[in-house]
Design an enzyme around this catalytic site. Structure first.
Site, mmCIF file in Angstrom:
data_model
loop_
_atom_site.group_PDB
_atom_site.id
_atom_site.type_symbol
_atom_site.label_atom_id
_atom_site.label_comp_id
_atom_site.label_asym_id
_atom_site.label_seq_id
_atom_site.Cartn_x
_atom_site.Cartn_y
_atom_site.Cartn_z
ATOM 1 N N LYS A 175 117.390 77.634 96.044
ATOM 2 C CA LYS A 175 118.027 76.560 95.280
ATOM 3 C C LYS A 175 118.824 75.646 96.218
ATOM 4 O O LYS A 175 118.713 74.416 96.159
ATOM 5 C CB LYS A 175 118.936 77.165 94.204
ATOM 6 C CG LYS A 175 119.806 76.197 93.467
ATOM 7 C CD LYS A 175 119.020 75.270 92.557
ATOM 8 C CE LYS A 175 119.903 74.170 92.065
ATOM 9 N NZ LYS A 175 119.755 73.733 90.741
ATOM 10 N N LEU A 176 119.607 76.259 97.106
ATOM 11 C CA LEU A 176 120.378 75.445 98.054
ATOM 12 C C LEU A 176 119.420 74.652 98.950
ATOM 13 O O LEU A 176 119.658 73.481 99.260
ATOM 14 C CB LEU A 176 121.268 76.326 98.935
ATOM 15 C CG LEU A 176 122.440 77.047 98.270
ATOM 16 C CD1 LEU A 176 123.286 77.756 99.322
ATOM 17 C CD2 LEU A 176 123.309 76.083 97.490
ATOM 18 N N PHE A 235 116.965 69.656 100.941
ATOM 19 C CA PHE A 235 115.783 68.868 101.331
ATOM 20 C C PHE A 235 115.714 67.549 100.547
ATOM 21 O O PHE A 235 115.402 66.510 101.105
ATOM 22 C CB PHE A 235 114.493 69.669 101.089
ATOM 23 C CG PHE A 235 114.071 70.511 102.263
ATOM 24 C CD1 PHE A 235 114.921 71.477 102.786
ATOM 25 C CD2 PHE A 235 112.826 70.338 102.845
ATOM 26 C CE1 PHE A 235 114.535 72.267 103.866
ATOM 27 C CE2 PHE A 235 112.429 71.119 103.930
ATOM 28 C CZ PHE A 235 113.281 72.091 104.444
ATOM 29 N N CYS A 270 125.346 68.345 92.117
ATOM 30 C CA CYS A 270 124.683 69.375 92.931
ATOM 31 C C CYS A 270 124.573 69.078 94.417
ATOM 32 O O CYS A 270 124.935 69.933 95.237
ATOM 33 C CB CYS A 270 123.283 69.616 92.395
ATOM 34 S SG CYS A 270 123.287 70.523 90.860
ATOM 35 N N LYS A 311 123.378 58.338 87.840
ATOM 36 C CA LYS A 311 121.986 57.889 87.753
ATOM 37 C C LYS A 311 121.746 57.450 86.327
ATOM 38 O O LYS A 311 122.610 57.656 85.466
ATOM 39 C CB LYS A 311 121.020 58.996 88.174
ATOM 40 C CG LYS A 311 121.061 60.202 87.256
ATOM 41 C CD LYS A 311 120.231 61.360 87.748
ATOM 42 C CE LYS A 311 118.752 61.153 87.527
ATOM 43 N NZ LYS A 311 118.008 62.438 87.600
ATOM 44 N N ARG A 326 129.797 62.795 87.679
ATOM 45 C CA ARG A 326 130.295 63.602 88.798
ATOM 46 C C ARG A 326 129.736 63.087 90.129
ATOM 47 O O ARG A 326 128.527 62.915 90.269
ATOM 48 C CB ARG A 326 129.937 65.086 88.585
ATOM 49 C CG ARG A 326 130.804 65.742 87.520
ATOM 50 C CD ARG A 326 130.393 67.168 87.262
ATOM 51 N NE ARG A 326 129.135 67.242 86.539
ATOM 52 C CZ ARG A 326 128.565 68.397 86.148
ATOM 53 N NH1 ARG A 326 129.152 69.548 86.439
ATOM 54 N NH2 ARG A 326 127.438 68.403 85.488
HETATM 55 C C1 UDX Z 1 119.376 67.383 91.454
HETATM 56 C C2 UDX Z 1 117.995 68.011 91.710
HETATM 57 O O1 UDX Z 1 117.002 66.988 91.636
HETATM 58 C C3 UDX Z 1 117.728 69.101 90.695
HETATM 59 O O2 UDX Z 1 116.491 69.750 90.972
HETATM 60 C C4 UDX Z 1 118.862 70.117 90.749
HETATM 61 O O3 UDX Z 1 118.673 71.103 89.757
HETATM 62 C C5 UDX Z 1 120.217 69.452 90.552
HETATM 63 O O4 UDX Z 1 120.380 68.385 91.488
HETATM 64 P P1 UDX Z 1 120.367 65.612 89.705
HETATM 65 O O5 UDX Z 1 121.563 65.613 90.585
HETATM 66 O O6 UDX Z 1 120.539 65.813 88.251
HETATM 67 O O7 UDX Z 1 119.334 66.765 90.178
HETATM 68 O O8 UDX Z 1 119.571 64.226 89.879
HETATM 69 P P2 UDX Z 1 118.568 63.625 90.966
HETATM 70 O O9 UDX Z 1 117.480 62.936 90.241
HETATM 71 O O10 UDX Z 1 118.152 64.619 91.978
HETATM 72 O O11 UDX Z 1 119.440 62.487 91.651
HETATM 73 C C6 UDX Z 1 120.564 62.768 92.466
HETATM 74 C C7 UDX Z 1 121.104 61.501 93.074
HETATM 75 O O12 UDX Z 1 120.205 60.989 94.056
HETATM 76 C C8 UDX Z 1 121.325 60.360 92.090
HETATM 77 O O13 UDX Z 1 122.543 59.715 92.379
HETATM 78 C C9 UDX Z 1 120.147 59.451 92.327
HETATM 79 O O14 UDX Z 1 120.405 58.123 91.983
HETATM 80 C C10 UDX Z 1 119.974 59.609 93.831
HETATM 81 N N1 UDX Z 1 118.615 59.275 94.299
HETATM 82 C C11 UDX Z 1 117.542 59.997 93.880
HETATM 83 C C12 UDX Z 1 118.452 58.232 95.212
HETATM 84 O O15 UDX Z 1 119.412 57.574 95.602
HETATM 85 N N2 UDX Z 1 117.187 57.954 95.657
HETATM 86 C C13 UDX Z 1 116.087 58.657 95.267
HETATM 87 O O16 UDX Z 1 114.976 58.344 95.740
HETATM 88 C C14 UDX Z 1 116.281 59.719 94.346
HETATM 89 P P1 ADP Z 2 126.977 72.433 84.787
HETATM 90 O O1 ADP Z 2 126.544 71.060 85.217
HETATM 91 O O2 ADP Z 2 126.804 73.463 85.880
HETATM 92 O O3 ADP Z 2 126.357 72.872 83.494
HETATM 93 P P2 ADP Z 2 129.498 71.875 83.399
HETATM 94 O O4 ADP Z 2 130.851 71.647 83.987
HETATM 95 O O5 ADP Z 2 128.839 70.766 82.646
HETATM 96 O O6 ADP Z 2 128.570 72.386 84.606
HETATM 97 O O7 ADP Z 2 129.536 73.141 82.415
HETATM 98 C C1 ADP Z 2 130.131 74.358 82.698
HETATM 99 C C2 ADP Z 2 130.844 74.865 81.438
HETATM 100 O O8 ADP Z 2 131.260 76.220 81.655
HETATM 101 C C3 ADP Z 2 132.111 74.103 81.040
HETATM 102 O O9 ADP Z 2 131.947 73.579 79.730
HETATM 103 C C4 ADP Z 2 133.246 75.168 81.096
HETATM 104 O O10 ADP Z 2 134.188 75.012 80.054
HETATM 105 C C5 ADP Z 2 132.460 76.453 80.916
HETATM 106 N N1 ADP Z 2 133.135 77.659 81.437
HETATM 107 C C6 ADP Z 2 133.694 77.858 82.640
HETATM 108 N N2 ADP Z 2 134.180 79.117 82.760
HETATM 109 C C7 ADP Z 2 133.926 79.750 81.586
HETATM 110 C C8 ADP Z 2 134.162 81.083 81.067
HETATM 111 N N3 ADP Z 2 134.759 82.010 81.798
HETATM 112 N N4 ADP Z 2 133.769 81.352 79.807
HETATM 113 C C9 ADP Z 2 133.152 80.413 79.051
HETATM 114 N N5 ADP Z 2 132.881 79.155 79.475
HETATM 115 C C10 ADP Z 2 133.258 78.823 80.721
#
Ligand code: UDX
Ligand code: ADP
Length: 463
Positions: A221-222, A227, A277, A340, A347
């Site tokens: 995942k990381l 990449f 992420c 996006k 975030r």
């Molecule tokens: C990412 C991974 O794609 C996903 O697999 C993982 O589970 C979580 O992290 P996410 O952050 O939701 O997903 O969106 P993603 O579509 O990857 O975009 C991330 C950022 O990169 C956005 O700000 C997007 O605008 C930017 N981006 C993406 C670019 O600037 N250029 C690109 O070509 C693609």
């Molecule tokens: P992600 O993008 O990983 O889903 P979010 O911040 O959107 O992250 O969601 C994580 C959720 O987990 C939050 O709504 C938070 O309140 C909840 N959470 C964190 N710790 C606990 C816990 N111990 N029990 C129940 N819910 C929790």
């Protein structure tokens, strides 16, 4: 093992959509999503489906279909743990803001709390699934807590990272490229893996379900996120060179993307990647590498973040320089605040950092985003702790109407690639702006030559 009850701790961007799709595809399984946050659970249960806390195309329909049937949202964490055979942990794992590993390591306090809660409640054997992105070997820590503080019941820990991208979460969940499940090689571990494989088999074909050991799964995942982010930083690095040399980064991206070994996706130059992420996971990777003394490995990946920070700063510097080296008291309109399109998540959005730089230069920021509230915009800026809450409030105005947001602005900056921006009446926007009128397109979605024909001074990333 026949699975009939699943629970998910954490009703966020990962837990909510993932469980809604599992409930839709597995009508024989009762799925309960729990969260400590009462407001969030109330929103998931809101009668008006438009009020669910997460905006994702297609999600409302799936939630409405399952809610009350085999999909439940609740704050009763203990009851859900007690009843479930499989418990997904989907809580947030932000970068640490204190102590050892500050600014780099993942903060595991929420995960640990979950593990302790599961240990104290569970009265029969459970499968515990890591859904959040976690540092390698977190499963080991969870197992240790469960085995030493539990009621003597058996726990199997699986790693099942989520690869969905926000904005396309529902489609990604319905048609995943792959499902990855890591577990213990022991017989019990393999049984647990098969139980989870059984859940996904309701809609994912066997060739797409990959099973590995726990650490391969956690590290995959990381690695995937590192990449993907690396490709963006690579094309963004080229965008700066394109601006100097007269090459066009979109043309370069197309030319290299047609090489089947490189491929066309994730080559869009931008004001920088955001989201919960990429940065967090790379910082985490860097921290892990450093903790093993692998300094070259750490430096290699850290450069992806350094490039991304540079790209955001370069964008704001460019605005200031182009506007005759001062934006003091000038109105700059931001189209988009989300990281996006098609999400209300902000975030790590590049918009936050660009706004922060411009406010430091005494600009007045007007924001229009179809899915982000003024409250959220201000909260994001307040989190940076650059200035007081009242100073932020005095520097930022949000609008519900994009034309009002742009009126009298010296410049428009596109920070999110929402489709609707392309459809706007740009002549109308131009007419209402200060002259000369500038457009800075941080997502390269607008048509530069057409805007130039209207009279705008157009600058897209890398063009
Ligand atoms: C990412 C991974 O794609 C996903 O697999 C993982 O589970 C979580 O992290 P996410 O952050 O939701 O997903 O969106 P993603 O579509 O990857 O975009 C991330 C950022 O990169 C956005 O700000 C997007 O605008 C930017 N981006 C993406 C670019 O600037 N250029 C690109 O070509 C693609
Ligand atoms: P992600 O993008 O990983 O889903 P979010 O911040 O959107 O992250 O969601 C994580 C959720 O987990 C939050 O709504 C938070 O309140 C909840 N959470 C964190 N710790 C606990 C816990 N111990 N029990 C129940 N819910 C929790």
């Amino acid at each position: 093992m026949k699975i009939t009850k699943i629970c998910c701790i954490g009703a966020g961007y990962v837990g909510g959509p993932t469980m809604a799709v599992i409930a839709q595809k597995c009508p024989q399984i009762e799925v309960t999503v729990v969260d400590l946050n009462e407001e969030r659970i109330a929103a998931w249960n809101d009668e008006n489906i438009d009020n669910i806390p997460i905006y994702e195309p297609g999600l409302g329909k799936i939630v409405a279909e399952g809610r009350g049937r085999n999909l439940f949202f609740s704050t009763d964490v203990e009851k859900a743990i007690d009843e479930a055979q499989i418990i997904f942990i989907s809580v947030n794992t932000p970068t640490k803001t204190y102590g050892k590993g500050k600014g780099m390591a993942a903060d595991l306090k929420y995960i640990e709390l979950c593990a302790r809660q599961i240990a104290s409640v569970a009265k029969d054997n459970k499968i515990v699934v890591e859904k959040s992105t976690l540092p390698v070997r977190t499963a080991e820590a969870i197992k240790s807590i469960l085995d030493h503080t539990g009621n003597g019941v058996q726990f199997q820990i699986l790693s099942n990272p989520e690869f969905l991208a926000e904005g396309t979460a529902v489609q990604d969940l319905l048609n995943p490229d792959r499902i990855l499940i890591g577990g213990d090689p022991s017989e019990e571990g393999q049984k647990a893996i098969q139980a989870l494989v059984g859940v996904y088999s309701n809609w994912v074909t066997a060739d797409k379900i990959l099973t590995t050991n726990v650490w391969s799964s956690e590290l995959s995942k990381l690695t995937a996120n590192a990449f993907l982010a690396q490709r963006i930083s690579s094309i963004n690095a080229m965008s700066e060179l394109c601006e100097k040399t007269g090459a066009d980064v979109n043309e370069v991206a197309k030319a290299i993307g047609m090489d089947s070994r490189i491929g066309p996706k994730f080559l869009k130059a931008s004001v920088g990647f955001g989201g919960s992420c990429f940065q967090k996971d790379i910082l985490n990777l860097v921290y892990i590498a450093k903790s093993y003394g692998l300094n070259e490995v750490a430096d290699y990946w850290e450069q992806v973040i350094i490039m991304n920070d540079h790209q955001k700063r370069r964008f704001s510097n460019n605005i200031v320089q182009t506007l005759y080296n001062t934006v003091s008291d000038k109105k700059i309109c931001f189209l988009g605040w989300a990281f996006k399109k098609d999400t209300n998540d902000t975030r790590e959005s590049a918009a936050i950092y660009v706004a922060d730089d411009l406010i430091n230069e005494h600009a007045k920021i007007a924001v229009y985003d179809p899915k982000v509230s003024r409250k959220k915009v201000l909260a994001d800026l307040d989190c940076l702790e650059t200035r007081t809450v009242s100073a932020n409030a005095a520097s930022v105005v949000s609008f519900d109407d994009p034309y009002e947001a742009c009126a009298n602005a010296h410049a428009v900056a596109v920070l999110t690639e929402w489709d609707e921006f392309i459809q706007y009446d740009w002549q109308k926007i131009y007419d209402a702006m200060q002259k000369p009128a500038f457009v800075f397109d941080g997502r390269n979605i607008l048509d530069g030559p057409t805007l130039e024909a209207i009279g705008f001074v157009y600058q897209g990333i890398g063009s």
